[in-house]
Design a protein around this motif. Structure first.
Motif, mmCIF file in Angstrom:
data_model
loop_
_atom_site.group_PDB
_atom_site.id
_atom_site.type_symbol
_atom_site.label_atom_id
_atom_site.label_comp_id
_atom_site.label_asym_id
_atom_site.label_seq_id
_atom_site.Cartn_x
_atom_site.Cartn_y
_atom_site.Cartn_z
ATOM 1 N N PHE A 50 0.813 -1.217 0.000
ATOM 2 C CA PHE A 50 0.000 0.000 0.000
ATOM 3 C C PHE A 50 0.847 1.268 0.000
ATOM 4 C CE2 PHE A 50 -2.795 -3.233 1.842
ATOM 5 C CZ PHE A 50 -3.893 -3.090 1.005
ATOM 6 N N ASP A 51 2.178 1.093 0.000
ATOM 7 C CA ASP A 51 3.127 2.204 0.029
ATOM 8 C C ASP A 51 2.786 3.203 1.136
ATOM 9 O OD1 ASP A 51 5.409 3.571 -0.739
ATOM 10 O OD2 ASP A 51 4.308 4.873 -2.130
ATOM 11 N N GLU A 52 2.663 2.648 2.363
ATOM 12 C CA GLU A 52 2.361 3.498 3.509
ATOM 13 C C GLU A 52 3.026 2.951 4.761
ATOM 14 O OE1 GLU A 52 -1.882 3.505 4.100
ATOM 15 O OE2 GLU A 52 -1.930 1.410 4.702
ATOM 16 N N ASP A 53 3.229 3.845 5.721
ATOM 17 C CA ASP A 53 3.774 3.435 7.016
ATOM 18 C C ASP A 53 2.613 3.108 7.943
ATOM 19 O OD1 ASP A 53 6.189 4.043 5.900
ATOM 20 O OD2 ASP A 53 6.525 5.860 7.065
ATOM 21 N N VAL A 54 2.752 2.028 8.688
ATOM 22 C CA VAL A 54 1.711 1.565 9.606
ATOM 23 C C VAL A 54 2.350 1.302 10.963
ATOM 24 C CG1 VAL A 54 -0.086 -0.171 9.988
ATOM 25 C CG2 VAL A 54 0.591 0.404 7.657
ATOM 26 N N THR A 55 1.660 1.691 12.015
ATOM 27 C CA THR A 55 2.143 1.435 13.371
ATOM 28 C C THR A 55 1.293 0.334 13.990
ATOM 29 O OG1 THR A 55 2.834 3.738 13.605
ATOM 30 C CG2 THR A 55 2.583 2.464 15.636
ATOM 31 N N TYR A 56 1.940 -0.749 14.387
ATOM 32 C CA TYR A 56 1.267 -1.880 15.031
ATOM 33 C C TYR A 56 1.762 -2.016 16.465
ATOM 34 C CZ TYR A 56 0.095 -3.717 10.348
ATOM 35 O OH TYR A 56 -0.381 -3.902 9.080
ATOM 36 N N ILE A 59 1.042 -12.129 -0.455
ATOM 37 C CA ILE A 59 2.296 -12.021 0.283
ATOM 38 C C ILE A 59 2.532 -10.532 0.515
ATOM 39 C CG2 ILE A 59 4.793 -12.314 0.178
ATOM 40 C CD1 ILE A 59 4.351 -14.932 -1.231
ATOM 41 N N VAL A 60 2.714 -10.181 1.784
ATOM 42 C CA VAL A 60 2.890 -8.780 2.167
ATOM 43 C C VAL A 60 4.370 -8.531 2.427
ATOM 44 C CG1 VAL A 60 2.286 -7.046 3.899
ATOM 45 C CG2 VAL A 60 0.588 -8.740 3.205
ATOM 46 N N LYS A 61 4.916 -7.476 1.807
ATOM 47 C CA LYS A 61 6.314 -7.121 2.013
ATOM 48 C C LYS A 61 6.374 -5.912 2.936
ATOM 49 C CE LYS A 61 10.706 -6.284 -0.174
ATOM 50 N NZ LYS A 61 11.449 -5.951 -1.356
ATOM 51 N N LEU A 62 7.140 -6.052 4.029
ATOM 52 C CA LEU A 62 7.246 -5.006 5.045
ATOM 53 C C LEU A 62 8.694 -4.679 5.318
ATOM 54 C CD1 LEU A 62 4.778 -6.549 7.655
ATOM 55 C CD2 LEU A 62 4.246 -4.768 5.994
ATOM 56 N N LYS A 63 8.926 -3.458 5.776
ATOM 57 C CA LYS A 63 10.225 -3.057 6.281
ATOM 58 C C LYS A 63 10.008 -2.442 7.663
ATOM 59 C CE LYS A 63 14.382 -0.379 5.503
ATOM 60 N NZ LYS A 63 15.182 0.377 4.553
ATOM 61 N N VAL A 64 10.759 -2.916 8.657
ATOM 62 C CA VAL A 64 10.664 -2.387 10.004
ATOM 63 C C VAL A 64 11.417 -1.056 10.027
ATOM 64 C CG1 VAL A 64 11.176 -2.796 12.438
ATOM 65 C CG2 VAL A 64 10.572 -4.719 10.968
#
Length: 159
Positions: free
Chosen positions: A101-107, A149-154
């Motif tokens: 989604f080309d967005e930053d998310v806080t979990y 498949i979700v690609k994430l970067k911490v």
């Protein structure tokens, strides 16, 4: 057979204890009063108010028993434990970049009892929660979720 341990943050434990107290003290008294009033209406076999109050009482007592069982098996996550601030663990709040989604998310990673996706509190047993455990800022990961498949970067570990 041993019961499964329930992982909770201190905040989650407090909420559960508060709910139990409210049910035991306030709700029991309220329902008992409703039952008493409904009894005064006469014939209990055709008394909808009485039946409804008794059903609500049964649900409440079931929830009280459920909370007591949870509290017997609770493990409070020590958010201050040494080393926890270096990697994602239960109780951590982590900012990730979601490439899909080309967005930053806080979990916030929590035990399954506290999960609430609407508040971005995800379970340590969910695909993303499980994949984030043990990661640190800069790590990239691919998570197999249902249907994609979700690609994430911490990006950041807040606590």
């Amino acid at each position: 057979m041993a019961e499964k341990e329930v992982k909770l943050t201190a905040e989650g434990l407090k909420k559960l204890e508060d709910e139990l107290e409210m049910l035991r003290v306030e709700k029991r008294k309220e329902i008992a009063e409703r039952i008493k009033i409904a009894r005064d209406f006469g014939d209990l076999s055709e008394n909808a108010e009485y039946t409804a109050a008794k059903e609500e009482q049964a649900k409440m007592e079931s929830r009280i028993a459920e909370i007591k069982k949870i509290l017997e098996n609770v493990v409070v996550i020590d958010e201050k434990k040494k080393g926890r601030k270096k990697v994602v663990s239960i109780g951590s709040t982590v900012v990730v970049h979601d490439y899909t989604f080309d967005e930053d998310v806080t979990y916030t990673i929590v035990g399954s009892m506290e999960s609430n996706p609407a508040e971005f509190k995800i379970s340590d047993e969910s695909p993303i929660g499980k994949a984030l455990l043990g990661t640190k800022p800069g790590d990239e990961l691919e998570v197999e979720c249902p249907g994609e498949i979700v690609k994430l970067k911490v990006l950041e570990l807040k606590k």
